[in-house]
Scaffold this motif. Structure first.
Motif, PDB file in Angstrom:
ATOM      1  N   GLN A   1      26.667  15.585 -42.868  1.00  0.00           N
ATOM      2  CA  GLN A   1      27.621  15.723 -43.975  1.00  0.00           C
ATOM      3  C   GLN A   1      29.088  15.582 -43.560  1.00  0.00           C
ATOM      4  OE1 GLN A   1      24.850  18.199 -43.770  1.00  0.00           O
ATOM      5  NE2 GLN A   1      23.916  16.487 -44.833  1.00  0.00           N
ATOM      6  N   GLY A   2      29.350  14.951 -42.426  1.00  0.00           N
ATOM      7  CA  GLY A   2      30.722  14.702 -42.003  1.00  0.00           C
ATOM      8  C   GLY A   2      31.284  15.718 -41.030  1.00  0.00           C
ATOM      9  N   VAL A   3      30.547  16.780 -40.752  1.00  0.00           N
ATOM     10  CA  VAL A   3      31.029  17.775 -39.798  1.00  0.00           C
ATOM     11  C   VAL A   3      31.152  17.141 -38.410  1.00  0.00           C
ATOM     12  CG1 VAL A   3      30.508  19.987 -38.676  1.00  0.00           C
ATOM     13  CG2 VAL A   3      30.154  19.710 -41.128  1.00  0.00           C
ATOM     14  N   ASP A   4      30.209  16.273 -38.069  1.00  0.00           N
ATOM     15  CA  ASP A   4      30.286  15.565 -36.789  1.00  0.00           C
ATOM     16  C   ASP A   4      31.553  14.714 -36.718  1.00  0.00           C
ATOM     17  OD1 ASP A   4      29.186  14.040 -38.890  1.00  0.00           O
ATOM     18  OD2 ASP A   4      27.983  12.796 -37.544  1.00  0.00           O
ATOM     19  N   SER A   5      31.877  14.044 -37.797  1.00  0.00           N
ATOM     20  CA  SER A   5      33.070  13.196 -37.853  1.00  0.00           C
ATOM     21  C   SER A   5      34.331  14.038 -37.749  1.00  0.00           C
ATOM     22  CB  SER A   5      33.088  12.404 -39.160  1.00  0.00           C
ATOM     23  OG  SER A   5      31.872  11.729 -39.345  1.00  0.00           O
ATOM     24  N   LEU A   6      34.357  15.156 -38.456  1.00  0.00           N
ATOM     25  CA  LEU A   6      35.507  16.054 -38.398  1.00  0.00           C
ATOM     26  C   LEU A   6      35.762  16.501 -36.965  1.00  0.00           C
ATOM     27  CD1 LEU A   6      37.691  17.870 -39.701  1.00  0.00           C
ATOM     28  CD2 LEU A   6      35.891  19.592 -40.000  1.00  0.00           C
ATOM     29  N   HIS A   7      34.722  16.941 -36.294  1.00  0.00           N
ATOM     30  CA  HIS A   7      34.875  17.404 -34.909  1.00  0.00           C
ATOM     31  C   HIS A   7      35.345  16.277 -34.003  1.00  0.00           C
ATOM     32  CE1 HIS A   7      31.988  21.051 -35.538  1.00  0.00           C
ATOM     33  NE2 HIS A   7      33.154  21.205 -36.124  1.00  0.00           N
ATOM     34  N   SER A   8      34.837  15.087 -34.198  1.00  0.00           N
ATOM     35  CA  SER A   8      35.237  13.951 -33.368  1.00  0.00           C
ATOM     36  C   SER A   8      36.708  13.617 -33.556  1.00  0.00           C
ATOM     37  CB  SER A   8      34.390  12.718 -33.692  1.00  0.00           C
ATOM     38  OG  SER A   8      33.053  12.930 -33.326  1.00  0.00           O
ATOM     39  N   ILE A   9      37.186  13.645 -34.801  1.00  0.00           N
ATOM     40  CA  ILE A   9      38.570  13.256 -35.083  1.00  0.00           C
ATOM     41  C   ILE A   9      39.551  14.359 -34.692  1.00  0.00           C
ATOM     42  CG2 ILE A   9      40.202  12.574 -36.881  1.00  0.00           C
ATOM     43  CD1 ILE A   9      37.773  11.335 -38.386  1.00  0.00           C
ATOM     44  N   VAL A  10      39.226  15.594 -34.982  1.00  0.00           N
ATOM     45  CA  VAL A  10      40.176  16.682 -34.765  1.00  0.00           C
ATOM     46  C   VAL A  10      40.335  17.036 -33.283  1.00  0.00           C
ATOM     47  CG1 VAL A  10      38.677  18.731 -34.948  1.00  0.00           C
ATOM     48  CG2 VAL A  10      40.990  18.774 -35.904  1.00  0.00           C
ATOM     49  N   GLN A  11      39.384  16.661 -32.447  1.00  0.00           N
ATOM     50  CA  GLN A  11      39.416  17.038 -31.036  1.00  0.00           C
ATOM     51  C   GLN A  11      40.086  15.985 -30.145  1.00  0.00           C
ATOM     52  OE1 GLN A  11      38.628  19.926 -29.575  1.00  0.00           O
ATOM     53  NE2 GLN A  11      38.263  20.761 -31.594  1.00  0.00           N
ATOM     54  N   MET A  12      41.217  15.455 -30.584  1.00  0.00           N
ATOM     55  CA  MET A  12      41.946  14.483 -29.766  1.00  0.00           C
ATOM     56  C   MET A  12      42.604  15.200 -28.593  1.00  0.00           C
ATOM     57  SD  MET A  12      41.517  11.447 -30.789  1.00  0.00           S
ATOM     58  CE  MET A  12      42.826  10.654 -29.859  1.00  0.00           C
ATOM     59  N   PRO A  13      42.661  14.515 -27.436  1.00  0.00           N
ATOM     60  CA  PRO A  13      43.302  15.147 -26.278  1.00  0.00           C
ATOM     61  C   PRO A  13      44.813  15.246 -26.467  1.00  0.00           C
ATOM     62  CG  PRO A  13      42.745  12.874 -25.786  1.00  0.00           C
ATOM     63  CD  PRO A  13      42.154  13.180 -27.134  1.00  0.00           C
ATOM     64  N   LYS A  14      45.410  16.198 -25.793  1.00  0.00           N
ATOM     65  CA  LYS A  14      46.862  16.367 -25.830  1.00  0.00           C
ATOM     66  C   LYS A  14      47.532  15.045 -25.457  1.00  0.00           C
ATOM     67  CE  LYS A  14      50.585  18.962 -23.660  1.00  0.00           C
ATOM     68  NZ  LYS A  14      50.905  19.986 -22.658  1.00  0.00           N
ATOM     69  N   GLY A  15      48.499  14.652 -26.272  1.00  0.00           N
ATOM     70  CA  GLY A  15      49.253  13.439 -25.988  1.00  0.00           C
ATOM     71  C   GLY A  15      48.875  12.245 -26.840  1.00  0.00           C
ATOM     72  N   VAL A  16      47.728  12.301 -27.509  1.00  0.00           N
ATOM     73  CA  VAL A  16      47.302  11.213 -28.400  1.00  0.00           C
ATOM     74  C   VAL A  16      46.907  11.842 -29.740  1.00  0.00           C
ATOM     75  CG1 VAL A  16      45.785   9.212 -28.713  1.00  0.00           C
ATOM     76  CG2 VAL A  16      46.423   9.931 -26.403  1.00  0.00           C
ATOM     77  N   PRO A  17      47.911  12.167 -30.576  1.00  0.00           N
ATOM     78  CA  PRO A  17      47.614  12.886 -31.813  1.00  0.00           C
ATOM     79  C   PRO A  17      47.033  12.012 -32.921  1.00  0.00           C
ATOM     80  CG  PRO A  17      49.945  12.432 -31.698  1.00  0.00           C
ATOM     81  CD  PRO A  17      49.353  11.955 -30.392  1.00  0.00           C
ATOM     82  N   VAL A  18      46.161  12.616 -33.688  1.00  0.00           N
ATOM     83  CA  VAL A  18      45.670  12.054 -34.946  1.00  0.00           C
ATOM     84  C   VAL A  18      45.738  13.197 -35.959  1.00  0.00           C
ATOM     85  CG1 VAL A  18      43.676  11.163 -36.218  1.00  0.00           C
ATOM     86  CG2 VAL A  18      44.116  10.362 -33.892  1.00  0.00           C
ATOM     87  N   ALA A  19      46.485  13.006 -37.027  1.00  0.00           N
ATOM     88  CA  ALA A  19      46.507  14.003 -38.092  1.00  0.00           C
ATOM     89  C   ALA A  19      45.141  13.951 -38.753  1.00  0.00           C
ATOM     90  CB  ALA A  19      47.613  13.685 -39.090  1.00  0.00           C
ATOM     91  N   THR A  20      44.486  15.081 -38.884  1.00  0.00           N
ATOM     92  CA  THR A  20      43.115  15.108 -39.384  1.00  0.00           C
ATOM     93  C   THR A  20      43.052  15.838 -40.713  1.00  0.00           C
ATOM     94  OG1 THR A  20      42.394  15.181 -37.074  1.00  0.00           O
ATOM     95  CG2 THR A  20      40.728  15.646 -38.756  1.00  0.00           C
ATOM     96  N   PHE A  21      42.323  15.244 -41.645  1.00  0.00           N
ATOM     97  CA  PHE A  21      42.228  15.788 -43.000  1.00  0.00           C
ATOM     98  C   PHE A  21      40.798  16.219 -43.301  1.00  0.00           C
ATOM     99  CE2 PHE A  21      46.153  13.647 -42.736  1.00  0.00           C
ATOM    100  CZ  PHE A  21      47.002  14.363 -43.557  1.00  0.00           C
ATOM    101  N   ALA A  22      40.591  16.746 -44.488  1.00  0.00           N
ATOM    102  CA  ALA A  22      39.287  17.252 -44.895  1.00  0.00           C
ATOM    103  C   ALA A  22      38.247  16.135 -44.961  1.00  0.00           C
ATOM    104  CB  ALA A  22      39.403  17.930 -46.268  1.00  0.00           C
ATOM    105  N   ILE A  23      37.017  16.523 -44.920  1.00  0.00           N
ATOM    106  CA  ILE A  23      35.903  15.588 -45.033  1.00  0.00           C
ATOM    107  C   ILE A  23      35.860  15.023 -46.457  1.00  0.00           C
ATOM    108  CG2 ILE A  23      33.376  15.370 -44.997  1.00  0.00           C
ATOM    109  CD1 ILE A  23      33.413  17.782 -42.998  1.00  0.00           C
ATOM    110  N   GLY A  24      35.718  13.720 -46.575  1.00  0.00           N
ATOM    111  CA  GLY A  24      35.438  13.095 -47.856  1.00  0.00           C
ATOM    112  C   GLY A  24      36.632  12.703 -48.698  1.00  0.00           C
TER     113      GLY A  24
END
Length: 168
Positions: free
Chosen positions: A97-120
């Motif tokens: 249900q997108g929880v895997d995707s959320l974890h993948s996107i939100v866990q960027m390493p320090k120095g390479v940011p990605v603003a992460t939003f809600a699933i869907g």
């Protein structure tokens, strides 16, 4: 919409992600922001993905909204190859249900940011609204549209009613 005045890229890993990402496109259309939408798969089109990211700034993109499901590498890999802000939208997956995707996107390493939003869909719309707010900091007309949008949201919330309570 695709032309030389495009300010925002909306990319997704698969055409099946369109059901989610169309909500970002709808916000850009509503606000009159020049944008493009396309499939750029991190796993099936890595050379195309790198070329897209590397050319983003020179093409005038001010932000990239990237939706991805499953392993969700697209937002992070784009961010690794451009200084244009990347906003990640986790796309709901069939099994997790997108929880895997959320974890993948939100866990960027320090120095390479990605603003992460809600699933869907809400995440896609909010990512686009965040881009609108970023662009509005230097565009008074866009700022006025955003203020009107927010006032309409407030009015809609104030107009909400609850069902009448019934006694047992």
């Amino acid at each position: 919409m695709s032309n030389s005045n495009v300010q925002v890229g909306v990319v997704m890993g698969s055409s099946s992600d369109w059901d989610t990402m169309r909500h970002a496109v709808a916000i850009f259309q509503q606000f009159g922001i020049a944008h493009e939408a396309r499939v750029v798969s991190a796993h099936r089109m890595p050379d195309d993905m790198f070329a897209y990211a590397e050319a983003a700034e020179a093409r005038g993109l001010r932000a990239i909204v990237a939706g991805a499901g499953g392993a969700a590498h697209l937002p992070g890999m784009l961010a690794a190859k451009t200084t244009v802000p990347v906003l990640g939208v986790p796309v709901p997956s069939r099994h997790l249900q997108g929880v895997d995707s959320l974890h993948s996107i939100v866990q960027m390493p320090k120095g390479v940011p990605v603003a992460t939003f809600a699933i869907g869909a809400a995440g896609a719309a909010n990512a686009a609204l965040f881009v609108v707010a970023m662009l509005a900091t230097h565009d008074p007309d866009l700022r006025a549209k955003l203020q009107t949008f927010r006032a309409e949201q407030t009015a809609a919330a104030r107009a909400m009613t609850l069902p009448a309570e019934t006694s047992p």
